[in-house]
Design an enzyme around this catalytic site. Structure first.
Site, short mmCIF file in Angstrom:
data_model
loop_
_atom_site.label_atom_id
_atom_site.label_comp_id
_atom_site.label_asym_id
_atom_site.label_seq_id
_atom_site.Cartn_x
_atom_site.Cartn_y
_atom_site.Cartn_z
N ARG A 100 -12.36 9.94 2.55
CA ARG A 100 -13.12 10.24 1.12
C ARG A 100 -13.41 9.33 0.28
O ARG A 100 -14.46 9.06 -0.43
CB ARG A 100 -12.49 11.37 0.62
CG ARG A 100 -13.07 12.21 -0.61
CD ARG A 100 -12.47 13.48 -0.90
NE ARG A 100 -10.95 13.38 -1.31
CZ ARG A 100 -10.76 12.64 -2.18
NH1 ARG A 100 -10.97 12.33 -3.41
NH2 ARG A 100 -9.17 12.69 -2.53
N HIS A 177 5.45 11.78 1.65
CA HIS A 177 4.80 11.30 0.43
C HIS A 177 5.34 11.71 -0.80
O HIS A 177 6.09 12.73 -1.02
CB HIS A 177 3.34 12.39 0.33
CG HIS A 177 2.17 11.68 1.13
ND1 HIS A 177 1.70 12.18 2.32
CD2 HIS A 177 1.49 10.75 0.96
CE1 HIS A 177 0.52 11.52 2.43
NE2 HIS A 177 0.34 10.61 1.94
N1 PCA Z 1 -1.48 7.05 -0.05
C1 PCA Z 1 -2.83 7.03 0.77
C2 PCA Z 1 -2.87 5.75 1.42
C3 PCA Z 1 -1.97 4.93 0.86
C4 PCA Z 1 -1.09 5.63 0.08
O1 PCA Z 1 0.03 5.30 -0.54
C5 PCA Z 1 -2.70 8.13 1.66
O2 PCA Z 1 -2.23 9.31 1.27
O3 PCA Z 1 -3.36 8.19 2.76
#
Ligand code: PCA
Length: 221
Positions: A100, A177
């Protein structure tokens, strides 16, 4: 918590990857967390932080350099998820790049496979339900995430899972994440100390368990 007499991770190496800043940001929460694990030992295992570029293709090349240099037994790949309020334990990597926003080299692939001819998806190799339970026990917000997106994080996650599935040596890995840090407001944020504890617990649980536990982690559409 004191180290057990015979730590599960004795002699093992844990590769902890994270990303450089992207999309014009000054920092990336994932690297702010990962770099603080340099020279740390958890349950007898040595943790090696490694920074990846937010660039399609190059990120995987750097992951491969890190895997070759460390010969890691366990790989936890971290990324920052702005807008998410909980530590997100990613369940599945999918074989698509669909950006995106441009990556840090200006590239913006659309509907391109991460690995041409590869399977549509791979499951994580981490015991994510057990990690989520352990985090919640300590009052840390944690969730099972059904998608790591279609940007560079999923791209690296997919490549990691493919290496895990096809590699000659035993390696387990997956993706987590992390929410943004308080200095990145306004967003939902998680303090640095909490993310550090979450990642340390994720490493501990992953070293201790071969099988995940059975617990609900699904979502309604
Ligand atoms: N988050 C992005 C790319 C690098 C990061 O820390 C992602 O969620 O793809």
């Amino acid at each position: 918590m004191s180290e057990p007499a015979f730590p599960e991770g004795a002699g093992q190496r844990v590769l902890l990857t994270a990303f450089e800043p992207f999309d014009g940001a000054a920092l990336n929460a994932s690297w702010e967390v990962a770099r603080r694990f340099a020279d740390r030992t958890i349950r007898g295992a040595t943790v090696v932080p490694w920074r990846l570029p937010v660039v399609f293709g190059e990120a995987i090349a750097e992951l491969d350099r890190a895997l070759a240099a460390t010969a890691a037994h366990l790989v936890i790949a971290l990324g920052e998820a702005r807008g998410r309020a909980a530590v997100s334990l990613e369940r599945v990597a999918i074989n698509v790049d669909d950006a995106r926003i441009p990556d840090n080299a200006g590239s913006r692939p659309i509907d391109r496979p991460v690995v041409a001819g590869g399977p549509a998806a791979y499951w994580t190799g981490l015991p994510i339900k057990a990690i989520a339970a352990r985090l919640r026990d300590e009052g840390i917000p944690a969730e099972i995430s059904q998608t790591a997106g279609t940007f560079v994080c999923n791209h690296v996650f997919y490549a990691l899972c493919q290496r895990q599935a096809e590699g000659a040596r035993t390696m387990r890995g997956g993706f987590i994440h992390l929410p943004a840090l308080p200095e990145q407001q306004p967003q939902p944020v998680l303090p640095l100390a909490v993310s550090l504890r979450a990642v340390a617990l994720a490493i501990e649980v992953s070293l201790a368990r071969r099988q995940d536990m059975v617990a609900a982690g699904g979502a309604l559409a």
